[in-house]
Design an enzyme around this catalytic site. Structure first.
Site, mmCIF file in Angstrom:
data_model
loop_
_atom_site.group_PDB
_atom_site.id
_atom_site.type_symbol
_atom_site.label_atom_id
_atom_site.label_comp_id
_atom_site.label_asym_id
_atom_site.label_seq_id
_atom_site.Cartn_x
_atom_site.Cartn_y
_atom_site.Cartn_z
ATOM 1 N N LYS A 104 37.383 26.418 38.868
ATOM 2 C CA LYS A 104 38.556 25.329 38.010
ATOM 3 C C LYS A 104 38.777 24.347 39.063
ATOM 4 C CE LYS A 104 43.031 26.037 36.750
ATOM 5 N NZ LYS A 104 43.801 25.610 37.987
ATOM 6 N N HIS B 121 42.951 42.207 36.890
ATOM 7 C CA HIS B 121 43.058 40.789 36.215
ATOM 8 C C HIS B 121 43.412 40.751 34.849
ATOM 9 C CE1 HIS B 121 42.129 39.676 40.379
ATOM 10 N NE2 HIS B 121 41.920 38.312 40.016
#
Length: 881
Positions: free
Chosen positions: A547, A142
């Site tokens: 999120k 990532h």
């Protein structure tokens, strides 16, 4: 009362800072050095609550000309990186007492063993759990590792120098020599560009992962096994059984194609082969060293027969193994450019690697040479059991929609209907019928689309690999049993002859809430239960759920999903492995590892724990052998403790309170992020979100889709952007309203009871406290004043007020006057960094103003300095996304 840094840590920070200053002065001259010093002194005075220097600080920074921008930014960035090095080394230094560590609640396995014995865990239960323990770290690429590998290598060497300086028997000339080496390394770092101009390819990322194994984990794993062995021997009179391997590694680097078009089937094939090549190369070095050591002649009958009655039987066996490893390495190198099949000499499974070593081991023990058997030979055996022939097992990850699209194409070509319009029951019936049958589904001359061809090519690459090289096939956005059955069918059609764990990933709030039902429907299928052989893996996504719903609602949904999944697995008599997709930041499920594990629902660990380690956290946790060994202590101790002595069930009143908090938090969070007019514009103006795309952090795009608002933005840049301007919004927004409402409704006593009696809630509040300690309303206000149009300023005022409210609530619940009173070393560490991070924030704002201005003529210089400030703030906060 503030706790000072440990004297040795403070001295190392001072030494590194002094050497950096000397390097800057020598190479840039007195004028720029004096400006940097003026900025540093003003920032420090401002933070020390003397007469405010902030106005002067801003004026000096805004007055810098374009040519001065980058050197000033680089100076503060480099100092923060050097501070990180000193802190990381201090954590593992030999003489550091536990009370001086960054987190003084770290437990070694010896402490955990003693605690478990004190709680009545028997020797038999202890060893049975160890034999069944499976802790797997999944290294992912990532894009949160902002530091270039070139600089990481120099930083590692600086850490080695600090270790050398710790020796108590150093002569003056030896000390001077080490300091000179430090000066040279710091100067090299200063003259090395810290900005990566080209994104790494997926293969580059995989090679970086291999380098972490070669330079750190290869040594750390056997060292840790020796520590465990000694701890068990001391307490139970019996060491770690040689066939027990509780720690393993997998990787997403080269296997994770979800939303990353750069990871193709060819990339995955190349990574598999590079992994085989690297493993063979590392084992060859070990075997060569063993051949030098194992010169003995005495052996048992087994080895005598295996060596053909050789006068040097150990060397003879190892020479054969060396020859096969050389053949394996040569084949892997050649296969990169061809499809050549492995010759008979090539090692194909782990047993072929381990058995010759075990023959030598058994012989040495039979002949009374245990001290030799338990030396480097045992280390190589432990490595072989941990890393295998593949070095690191590969996960494959793909979006369920890509698989469904392939099935739709196949069914349309065969003329049997529109797969996408079928009910879930119709899909399941069709898929199971095909799986139970023997005829191939795929037509030979089928004109597949490029997208379908890529999915099938990936399946073929996976099917070609030995089982030991594969970890799991993770399916994103998987909500129905047909999503899993489709993958099994496509793999079988591609030639797969063995089973690979298929792990559905549940990552949004609604997905988590429906996870147990989805897995329950899957396990209700007799064909599938027989296929999995009593084992099921499920991945819990932390980043996207936070999120989507905010941190508090996401954390409770994750907890409840795990509880429900444990019950479903028990109902079907299936052994469940939960795979935790955590990031480095609190907003993505990060935080102290051992406390997070110990706060999982009772029964959810049960000896099995998979977890992603992402981006910069790989370096922080595993970048050096001693650091990696400490990480193993934390994780394995916690997994063992959570398995043998699970936490108690939460009280019904606590569950009721969490339901209420979660409901309030998600509504409050979404009201701002999804519904508030002007929020997206505020976010894009006040943060460097759009400029982050210029940082070549990883092979994966920052957005899943080229267009779209916050919903299309990946969790990492979402966190990264708010971190840069010090509002840290994703980690606390919603929690403030939820906690305030609960307190107003008379729930303060319940919250305090939860804080002291429930590890889950205690850990959540501590993580909230930690992230709130990094919030700086004044810095956030400065970003807003310079970058956001005035009509949106009331939104910023509200967000800062709410952050302050969250701080006050945490202090009230914990009965303290300020944050981090129970973690003073972390508090002081943050306060040491602030005077060096502040100028980077103010400079970043100035650079954003210039970068966004029409007619900026020196765009390249401004953008480079801007990238340096982003890297510096990330170093100051100890995380990116």
């Amino acid at each position: 009362m503030m706790k000072e840094l440990h004297p040795e840590l403070r001295e190392n920070v001072r030494l590194l800072g002094e050497l950096l200053g000397q390097s800057i002065r020598y190479h840039l001259g007195d004028e720029i050095f004096n400006k940097i010093e003026k900025i540093r002194i003003a920032a420090k005075a401002d933070r020390n609550a003397e007469i405010s220097q902030r106005k002067q600080l801003k004026e000096v920074l805004s007055g810098l000309n374009d040519e001065e921008l980058a050197p000033v930014a680089r100076a503060f960035n480099q100092f923060l990186n050097l501070t990180n090095i000193a802190e990381q080394y201090h954590i593992v230094r030999r003489r550091a007492p536990a009370s001086e560590l960054v987190d003084n609640r770290l437990d070694t396995i010896e402490v955990v063993f003693d605690r478990l014995i004190g709680q009545g865990v028997s020797k038999d239960k202890f060893f049975a759990q160890l034999a069944d323990l499976n802790l797997e770290f999944v290294l992912t690429a990532h894009p949160t590792e902002i530091t270039r590998r070139t600089l990481i290598q120099k930083y590692d060497q600086i850490s080695e120098c600090l270790e050398s300086l710790d020796r108590s028997d150093l002569l003056d000339e030896e000390y001077a020599k080490i300091v000179e080496r430090l000066r040279r390394l710091i100067t090299e770092a200063w003259h090395t560009d810290e900005i990566r101009y080209e994104r790494p390819t997926a293969v580059d990322e995989a090679k970086w992962g291999f380098a972490v194994i070669e330079n750190s984990l290869w040594q750390a794993v056997p060292d840790f096994m020796r520590q465990m062995d000694a701890a068990l021997l001391e307490r139970f009179g019996e060491g770690l059984p040689i066939n027990v391997n509780p720690v393993r590694f997998a990787s997403w680097m080269g296997g994770d194609r979800d939303g990353n078009p750069n990871v193709t089937s060819e990339v995955t094939r190349e990574v598999f082969l590079l992994s085989r090549w690297m493993a063979a190369d590392l084992y060859l070095r070990d075997i060569e060293a063993l051949r030098s050591e194992l010169s003995m002649t005495a052996c048992n009958g087994e080895l005598a027969r295996a060596s053909g009655q050789s006068r040097e039987p150990y060397r003879k066996i190892l020479a054969k193994l060396r020859s096969r490893l050389e053949a394996t390495r040569a084949w892997a190198a050649e296969a990169l450019d061809s499809t050549k099949k492995p010759a008979a000499e090539v090692l194909l499974n782990n047993a072929e690697l381990i058995e010759p070593l075990m023959v030598c081991y058994r012989s040495l023990r039979d002949c009374g040479m245990e001290v030799i058997a338990n030396g480097p030979l045992l280390d190589v055996i432990r490595r072989a059991q941990c890393f295998g022939l593949q070095l690191v097992r590969l996960d494959i990850r793909q979006d369920s929609e890509r698989h469904s699209d392939v099935m739709k194409e196949i069914c349309a070509y065969l003329g049997i209907g529109d797969y996408s319009q079928w009910t879930e029951e119709e899909k399941q019936a069709f898929l199971i019928r095909e799986l139970e049958g023997r005829r191939p589904l795929l037509p030979k001359e089928w004109p597949a689309s490029a997208e379908a061809r890529e999915v099938l090519d990936t399946c073929r690459v996976v099917a070609m690999q030995p089982p030991e090289g594969l970890a799991s096939y993770v399916i994103s956005m998987a909500s129905d049993p047909s999503d899993v059955l489709t993958v099994i069918l496509l793999l079988r059609e591609s030639g797969m002859r063995h089973h690979i764990p298929i792990a559905p990933l549940f990552e949004t709030l609604s997905d988590l809430q429906g996870a147990a039902d989805s897995i329950g429907r899957l396990l209700d299928l007799p064909w599938y239960r027989e296929y999995i052989g009593g084992k099921q893996e499920v991945m819990i996504g932390y980043s996207d759920s936070a999120k989507d719903a905010g941190q508090m609602a996401a954390a409770w949904a994750q907890y409840q999903a795990q509880e429900a999944l444990v019950k479903v697995a028990a109902k079907h008599d299936v052994k469940l492995t939960l795979f935790h997709g955590r990031g480095g930041t609190v907003g993505r499920g990060g935080g102290p590892a051992n406390r997070a594990i110990l706060s999982q629902p009772p029964g959810s660990v049960a000896g099995n724990f998979r977890i992603t380690e992402q981006g910069e956290m790989i370096r922080f946790k595993f970048g050096q052998p001693k650091v990696a060994k400490q990480s193993f202590n934390l994780y394995l101790g916690a997994v063992l403790e959570a398995s043998l002595v699970p936490p108690p069930e939460p009280e019904p009143a606590w569950r009721e309170m969490m339901d209420k908090l979660s409901h309030l938090a998600v509504n409050s969070y979404r009201e701002v992020v999804r519904e508030r007019p002007g929020f997206v514009e505020y976010f894009r103006s006040a943060t460097p979100e759009q400029e982050l795309g210029k940082l070549a952090l990883g092979s994966r795009p920052a957005r899943r889709k080229a267009s779209g608002g916050v919903e299309s933005l990946r969790a990492i840049p979402w966190i990264f952007a708010w971190t840069q301007m010090r509002l840290m919004l994703p980690a606390w927004l919603g929690s403030d309203t939820a906690l305030q409402t609960a307190v107003d409704d008379g729930g303060a006593d319940t919250l305090k009871a939860m804080l002291t009696g429930w590890p889950f809630f205690e850990t959540h509040v501590d993580m909230l406290e930690m992230v709130l300690s990094k919030v700086d309303p004044e810095i956030a206000r400065f970003y807003e004043e310079r970058l956001v149009k005035p009509e949106l300023h009331p939104l910023g005022d509200e967000l800062r007020r709410r952050a302050g409210c969250a701080v006050r609530l945490i202090n009230e619940l914990k009965g303290q006057d300020e944050l981090l009173l129970d973690n003073p070393v972390f508090m002081h560490s943050l306060q040491v960094r602030n005077p060096y991070t502040d100028p980077l924030h103010f400079l970043q704002v100035e650079l954003l103003v210039r970068d966004r201005a029409e007619g900026e003529t020196n765009k390249e210089t401004v953008e480079k300095a801007l990238k340096v400030t982003m890297a510096g703030v990330a170093a100051g906060m100890r995380n990116t996304g």
